[in-house]
Design a protein around this motif. Structure first.
Motif, short mmCIF file in Angstrom:
data_model
loop_
_atom_site.label_atom_id
_atom_site.label_comp_id
_atom_site.label_asym_id
_atom_site.label_seq_id
_atom_site.Cartn_x
_atom_site.Cartn_y
_atom_site.Cartn_z
N TYR A 367 -17.34 -27.07 -34.54
CA TYR A 367 -17.85 -26.59 -36.09
C TYR A 367 -17.48 -25.44 -36.43
CZ TYR A 367 -22.00 -29.02 -33.72
OH TYR A 367 -22.90 -29.97 -33.28
N PRO A 368 -17.45 -25.14 -37.82
CA PRO A 368 -16.53 -23.71 -38.36
C PRO A 368 -17.73 -22.43 -37.39
CG PRO A 368 -17.12 -25.36 -39.71
CD PRO A 368 -17.77 -26.21 -38.98
N VAL A 369 -17.10 -21.66 -37.00
CA VAL A 369 -18.25 -20.77 -37.03
C VAL A 369 -19.25 -20.61 -37.64
CG1 VAL A 369 -18.82 -18.03 -36.05
CG2 VAL A 369 -16.53 -19.26 -35.39
N HIS A 460 -23.84 -25.53 -46.80
CA HIS A 460 -24.57 -26.06 -45.99
C HIS A 460 -24.93 -26.40 -44.88
CE1 HIS A 460 -26.22 -28.86 -49.46
NE2 HIS A 460 -24.98 -27.89 -50.40
N PRO A 461 -25.88 -26.49 -43.66
CA PRO A 461 -25.98 -26.54 -42.10
C PRO A 461 -24.71 -27.32 -42.45
CG PRO A 461 -27.99 -26.53 -43.23
CD PRO A 461 -27.08 -27.04 -43.88
N VAL A 462 -24.00 -26.38 -40.81
CA VAL A 462 -22.69 -27.73 -40.08
C VAL A 462 -22.78 -28.90 -39.74
CG1 VAL A 462 -21.86 -25.38 -39.94
CG2 VAL A 462 -22.50 -25.87 -38.12
N GLY A 463 -22.24 -29.74 -39.24
CA GLY A 463 -22.47 -31.26 -38.61
C GLY A 463 -23.73 -31.69 -39.57
N GLN A 464 -23.61 -31.87 -40.42
CA GLN A 464 -24.76 -32.72 -41.35
C GLN A 464 -24.04 -33.72 -41.30
OE1 GLN A 464 -27.11 -30.68 -44.29
NE2 GLN A 464 -28.64 -29.75 -43.50
N LEU A 472 -15.30 -33.60 -34.44
CA LEU A 472 -14.75 -32.93 -35.03
C LEU A 472 -15.31 -32.82 -36.16
CD1 LEU A 472 -11.65 -31.35 -34.25
CD2 LEU A 472 -13.04 -29.96 -32.79
N TYR A 473 -16.75 -32.14 -36.53
CA TYR A 473 -17.68 -31.65 -37.90
C TYR A 473 -17.81 -30.61 -39.21
CZ TYR A 473 -20.98 -34.45 -35.09
OH TYR A 473 -21.11 -35.23 -34.45
N ASP A 474 -17.56 -31.18 -40.11
CA ASP A 474 -16.67 -30.10 -41.20
C ASP A 474 -15.35 -29.72 -42.07
OD1 ASP A 474 -19.29 -29.15 -40.81
OD2 ASP A 474 -19.94 -29.82 -42.54
N MET A 475 -13.93 -30.92 -40.62
CA MET A 475 -13.26 -30.33 -41.13
C MET A 475 -12.31 -30.13 -42.43
SD MET A 475 -11.80 -29.63 -37.92
CE MET A 475 -9.68 -28.87 -38.29
N HIS A 476 -13.03 -30.94 -43.29
CA HIS A 476 -13.23 -31.47 -44.82
C HIS A 476 -14.04 -30.91 -44.99
CE1 HIS A 476 -10.35 -34.32 -44.23
NE2 HIS A 476 -10.97 -35.04 -43.45
N GLY A 477 -13.95 -29.14 -46.30
CA GLY A 477 -15.17 -29.55 -47.39
C GLY A 477 -15.92 -28.01 -46.15
N ASN A 478 -17.16 -27.54 -46.98
CA ASN A 478 -18.15 -26.88 -46.76
C ASN A 478 -17.82 -25.36 -47.42
OD1 ASN A 478 -20.03 -25.68 -45.85
ND2 ASN A 478 -20.57 -26.90 -43.85
N PHE A 544 -14.16 -20.11 -40.84
CA PHE A 544 -12.99 -20.03 -39.82
C PHE A 544 -13.42 -20.81 -38.34
CE2 PHE A 544 -13.62 -17.11 -36.19
CZ PHE A 544 -14.98 -16.54 -36.91
N ARG A 545 -12.89 -21.36 -38.40
CA ARG A 545 -13.10 -22.18 -37.05
C ARG A 545 -12.57 -21.77 -35.60
NH1 ARG A 545 -14.82 -27.81 -36.72
NH2 ARG A 545 -14.82 -27.43 -38.93
#
Length: 549
Positions: A367-369, A460-464, A472-478, A544-545
């Protein structure tokens, strides 16, 4: 202009004519394919550049005409059989992206056999060698990474190419991928009948010893590919790279200011071993030695990548590294396999030129940090959107991210860092070549990303949302994600080994950001889309990630 296909005429006619002015023969094959010019000829036929008039875009194609010259009855029959087999092989192999597609095969009104296939625009590697000089190790590795999966594919279909050489490998102009052409010598392998002697076919300089005896096997193609590499490394004919007296290869004697690592040396030696059993037995084996984890080859064609449910991705299909931070906060990293991909796109000038990048294995944040992770390391929270500590941290500059990486590394005794831009795009794509990690349809983006259409103008909270195929989550957006690289207006001069491309601050004060954010339209969330920001600036859409390794 239209080229007459009559071998005894070959007159050039105005483009509007349907019959040759000189001999009267019909110019358009099947009232559809119009030859433009002769582009090649050999003992068994002629090849013409053509257009397909049935399609609105009138795409270019290639017409191959069976017209053997000076052949005896036996040879003529064999030649006709090989021509027909080439059409069958192309049809069997289906629509692979690095093999020309078969468009048609028929016997025309003139009673000659014709084969129509996709036209691949670009230079073959023999032409590239002549125009640009010998290949270095980096280019040879890229070549092997690009072509070995193609060989694995055709071998899985029980087909041996039997004529791999620089002239039969074209670097496609549109995306720089290598395309394997001329399946006229290709042979189907019958199960249980691999030892039967067949016809000796292929180009003598590149043919494996067992193929010279009429007993081609899969490893014979690997031998020819290895010899092709030796030719491209040295610019010398393979005949001159082999010491007949010592009965061994002497290609190293011809390397001029073009060193090769021991690792690649060993791979090439194993490819061109004279003994079949000492050679690589499969393309996959060679890829492993190159550090590439090759996916399982499907024997089906035109297979759509299935949607992978979250539970499947979380139950062992990815390797995860977990660090426990103070307060029991978890930091999860996904192992990203070594491999290669085509970086960039033709959607925007700053995404050009498309180029192949080869990467080593590394880890990337699942996830992103998050604000929670930032808080336990930095003891503060700079973010605007603090309604949930699982939200990605934002309002962090590139310098802030570097400070976080430094403190986290001291805390865990691991070398955490920002990802390079190449690593980021490679991980985002996760083996796909589409605009997004899930396909080309932006309507589906809401299943994978928080962006302008669904975010309510906040993080929004990561991983939703759904992960990509590597988990890998949230590579697009957020949030936009800082990368290590300095900003450059295009990829001319970019590294091709996955490392960061960095200028000093005095030269360039801007750094790359990737992935789009809660405030961006779908176009900005594409895998290849690039952004930049001053390394000192802090925005509530920039996070960042982490990378490791």
């Amino acid at each position: 202009m239209s080229q007459c296909l009559n071998p005894d005429c070959l007159a050039v006619n105005p483009v509007t004519h349907k019959f040759c002015q000189k001999c009267g023969q019909k110019l358009w094959l099947k009232d559809r394919y119009q030859a433009l010019k002769l582009i090649g000829q050999g003992g068994f036929g002629k090849t013409f550049l053509a257009v397909d008039l049935d399609k609105p875009s009138q795409p270019r194609c290639v017409i191959k005409q069976f017209f053997p010259q000076g052949q005896g009855t036996g040879s003529l029959g064999k030649a006709a059989e090989l021509f027909q087999e080439e059409a069958k092989r192309l049809d069997d192999l289906g629509n692979h992206g690095q093999i020309p597609e078969l468009l048609a095969y028929f016997i025309a009104d003139d009673q000659r056999q014709y084969l129509v296939q996709e036209y691949i625009e670009g230079e073959n590697l023999a032409q590239e060698l002549e125009s640009k000089g010998v290949f270095n190790e980096e280019k040879i590795r890229a070549l092997l990474m690009d072509l070995l999966p193609v060989l694995e594919f055709i071998h899985s279909h029980q087909v041996i190419h039997r004529d791999i050489k620089p002239e039969n490998i074209i670097r496609r102009q549109s995306d720089q991928k290598l395309v394997l052409v001329d399946f006229g010598a290709a042979k189907a392998v019958e199960p249980g009948n691999r030892s039967v002697t067949g016809t000796i076919i292929g180009s003598a300089e590149y043919v494996a010893p067992e193929q010279m005896n009429g007993k081609a096997v899969n490893a014979s193609d690997l031998y020819s590919l290895g010899v092709t590499c030796l030719n491209l490394l040295t610019g010398i004919s393979p005949f001159d790279l082999f010491d007949q007296g010592e009965h061994e290869w002497c290609w190293r004697d011809y390397l001029v200011n073009n060193s090769v690592s021991n690792e690649l040396d060993n791979i090439l030696e194993k490819l061109v071993s004279l003994g079949v059993k000492k050679r690589y037995q499969s393309a996959a084996d060679a890829l492993k030695d190159l550090g590439f984890i090759t996916p399982k080859v499907s024997t089906q064609t035109n297979v759509k990548i299935p949607t992978i449910p979250k539970t499947q991705l979380q139950s062992g299909n990815t390797q995860t590294l977990i660090d426990i931070l103070p307060g029991g906060v978890k930091l999860e990293m996904i192992k990203i396999p070594a491999g290669s991909f085509m970086m960039g796109s033709n959607q925007s000038n700053d995404e050009k030129p498309i180029h192949r990048v080869i990467l080593k294995e590394f880890y990337l944040g699942k996830y992103p940090v998050t604000q929670e992770q930032w808080q336990v390391v930095m003891e503060n929270n700079p973010s605007d959107f603090r309604n949930d500590l699982k939200n990605p941290v934002e309002r962090v500059s590139w310098d802030n991210c570097q400070e976080f990486c430094h403190k986290l590394s001291n805390l865990t005794k691991k070398n955490y860092r920002l990802a390079s831009e190449a690593e980021w795009e490679y991980a985002c794509r996760a083996g796909t070549t589409t605009h997004y990690s899930f396909g080309d349809n932006p309507v589906e983006l809401g299943n994978y990303a928080w962006y302008s259409q669904n975010s309510a103008a906040r993080t929004h909270p990561v991983g939703q949302k759904n992960p990509n195929f590597w988990g890998l989550y949230d590579m697009h957006g957020n949030v936009w994600e800082w990368c290590e690289d300095s900003w450059h207006e295009n990829y001319r001069g970019a590294s091709v080994d996955g490392t960061s491309w960095i200028n000093s601050r005095s030269q360039n004060n801007f750094r790359v950001v990737r992935g789009g954010s809660w405030g961006n339209y779908s176009e900005n969330c594409r895998c290849a889309n690039r952004g930049s920001s001053n390394l000192n600036y802090r925005y509530n859409y920039s996070g960042f990630r982490l990378a490791l390794g």
